[in-house]
Scaffold this active site. Structure first.
Site, PDB file in Angstrom:
ATOM      1  N   ASP A 195      -2.479   1.940  -4.596  1.00 11.84           N
ATOM      2  CA  ASP A 195      -3.776   2.081  -3.952  1.00 11.84           C
ATOM      3  C   ASP A 195      -4.730   1.046  -4.533  1.00 11.84           C
ATOM      4  O   ASP A 195      -4.461   0.434  -5.577  1.00 11.84           O
ATOM      5  CB  ASP A 195      -4.331   3.494  -4.171  1.00 11.84           C
ATOM      6  CG  ASP A 195      -3.475   4.557  -3.492  1.00 11.84           C
ATOM      7  OD1 ASP A 195      -2.981   4.291  -2.385  1.00 11.84           O
ATOM      8  OD2 ASP A 195      -3.289   5.637  -4.078  1.00 11.84           O
ATOM      9  N   HIS A 240       0.816  -1.214   0.000  1.00 10.13           N
ATOM     10  CA  HIS A 240       0.000   0.000   0.000  1.00 10.13           C
ATOM     11  C   HIS A 240       0.855   1.273   0.000  1.00 10.13           C
ATOM     12  O   HIS A 240       0.327   2.384  -0.167  1.00 10.13           O
ATOM     13  CB  HIS A 240      -0.941   0.006   1.205  1.00 10.13           C
ATOM     14  CG  HIS A 240      -2.270   0.632   0.928  1.00 10.13           C
ATOM     15  ND1 HIS A 240      -2.454   1.601  -0.033  1.00 10.13           N
ATOM     16  CD2 HIS A 240      -3.491   0.433   1.494  1.00 10.13           C
ATOM     17  CE1 HIS A 240      -3.720   1.979  -0.050  1.00 10.13           C
ATOM     18  NE2 HIS A 240      -4.382   1.285   0.864  1.00 10.13           N
TER      19      HIS A 240
END
Length: 405
Positions: A386, A382
């Site tokens: 995204d 992450h």
């Protein structure tokens, strides 16, 4: 005259190896290129071939001992030949660049003096230093078993196993299984990956109908040519095309920023006795489906025959793991550092699926059909990606799988 067999240098990042097993005993006849012993490193297990035909005259390193690259392991020659005096290598181990965690600043490997009672001063190899640091091992409590009293990776692994329960008291009914070098490496790599990357997993339903039909139509012709094209090869092709469409996934994080790769080098997780290895199929963006199937078969065979080289395991930009081979329908794989993501391939099974109108309300045109379906999962870092980008990649891979007709 006798020929010496030395511990190889397994690439720049591996400077030592462990003699896992001798396949021949002293006095046994051996043939050229016949496997003589099994070497274990923190990356692979591999058989070492005999350089010449003759007799195994002398074994210089016992099973379970870890030695530096260049150390003489054995002598091979003819019956009656005299083996030269074996000189022990320096107690200072060579220091080579470790496999770097590209998400962190690169530091020079630490060389620390080892204090072992009644022995000479040695040094920690980078592998041993990192393993000790990862598990907070107090090196002053360990008696080194290596040459010159140095602490070896096996000493650290034994210490970790002895203290894994937090107590020295053993249940007499419990059989202790010492960590193998491969298992210890997997444990270290997986723990480091989870600590390094904030993992997020997105799971998508892939309709494999077009792929299954295409494979059935061409299977006989492929087998006549000695080629086995698996469903995994189709996923390799789909992942490659998706990585080219969504290049942000074909990347890794470095201290300078995000490094995005133009070429696609797919790491393919292969289960082997005692663990897992990830050989790399390079430049898949240039390959046809048949090329990928052949390359996949080649690296899988090498992995299971212990014929992989260190360079076969390095340089991957993205990894695929086929957890569906064991029947798993969904999984959350751990990222192979320092890559941005890993794709998990779930088992392909027949499932009832509703087909019909595009809206969610029940409709007269709706029908329940049987489709071959796989739940594929993408675990991603992450810090780099995204959810929207990850889902874009998965949509692109699914669309690629639908093109076969």
């Amino acid at each position: 005259m006798p020929i010496s067999l030395a511990m190889p240098q397994f690439g720049q990042s591996v400077t030592e190896g462990t003699v896992a097993a001798w396949l021949k005993a002293e006095g046994d006849p051996v043939k050229r290129d016949e496997s003589l012993l099994t070497i274990s490193t923190d990356k692979i297990d591999t058989d070492l071939p005999c350089p010449e035909s003759g007799v195994l005259l002398k074994v210089c390193v016992a099973e379970g001992e870890t030695v530096a690259a260049g150390t003489v392991l054995a002598w091979v020659g003819q019956i009656g030949e005299v083996v030269p005096d074996h000189t022990a290598p320096s107690t200072e181990e060579p220091v080579a660049e470790e496999e770097s965690d590209q998400s962190k600043p690169v530091r020079s490997p630490e060389r620390r003096p080892v204090r072992a009672a009644g022995s000479l001063t040695g040094f920690l190899s980078p592998v041993v230093a990192r393993l000790a640091a990862e598990h907070n091992v107090d090196l002053d409590t360990i008696q080194g078993s290596g040459r010159g009293g140095r602490i070896t990776r096996k000493d650290i692994e034994r210490h970790i196993a002895d203290h894994s329960t937090g107590t020295a008291v053993r249940d007499p009914d419990t059989a202790l299984q010492p960590l193998t070098p491969m298992r210890a490496a997997i444990a270290e790599h997986m723990s480091r990956s989870v600590r390094t990357s904030p993992h997020v997993t997105t799971i998508h339903e892939f309709d494999m109908g077009a792929v299954v039909r295409h494979r059935a139509e061409h299977r006989i012709a492929w087998e006549a040519r000695g080629l086995r094209v698996t469903l995994l090869a189709y996923l390799m092709k789909a992942a490659t095309e998706a990585l080219q469409q969504v290049p942000a996934v074909n990347a890794s994080l470095t201290v300078e920023g995000i490094r995005q790769f133009a070429e696609v080098h797919l790491g393919m997780a292969v289960a082997v006795p005692g663990g897992l290895v990830v050989p790399v199929v390079r430049d898949t963006q240039t390959m046809s489906l048949e090329d990928m199937a052949a390359a996949l078969a080649d690296v899988t065979e090498k992995a299971r025959a212990k014929k992989l080289k260190i360079e076969d395991l390095e340089g991957g930009t993205f990894t695929i793991t086929n957890h569906g081979a064991g029947g798993s329908v969904a999984g959350t794989p751990i990222i192979h550092q320092p890559q941005a993501a890993i794709l998990g391939f779930g088992a392909v099974v027949k499932r009832p699926v509703v087909r019909g109108s595009n809206h969610l309300l029940p409709d007269a045109d709706d029908a329940i059909v049987i489709r071959p379906v796989s739940f594929c999962s993408l675990s991603f870092d992450h810090r780099l990606l995204d959810g929207a980008v990850a889902d874009e990649f998965m949509a692109a891979a699914h669309a690629s799988l639908q093109q076969w007709s």
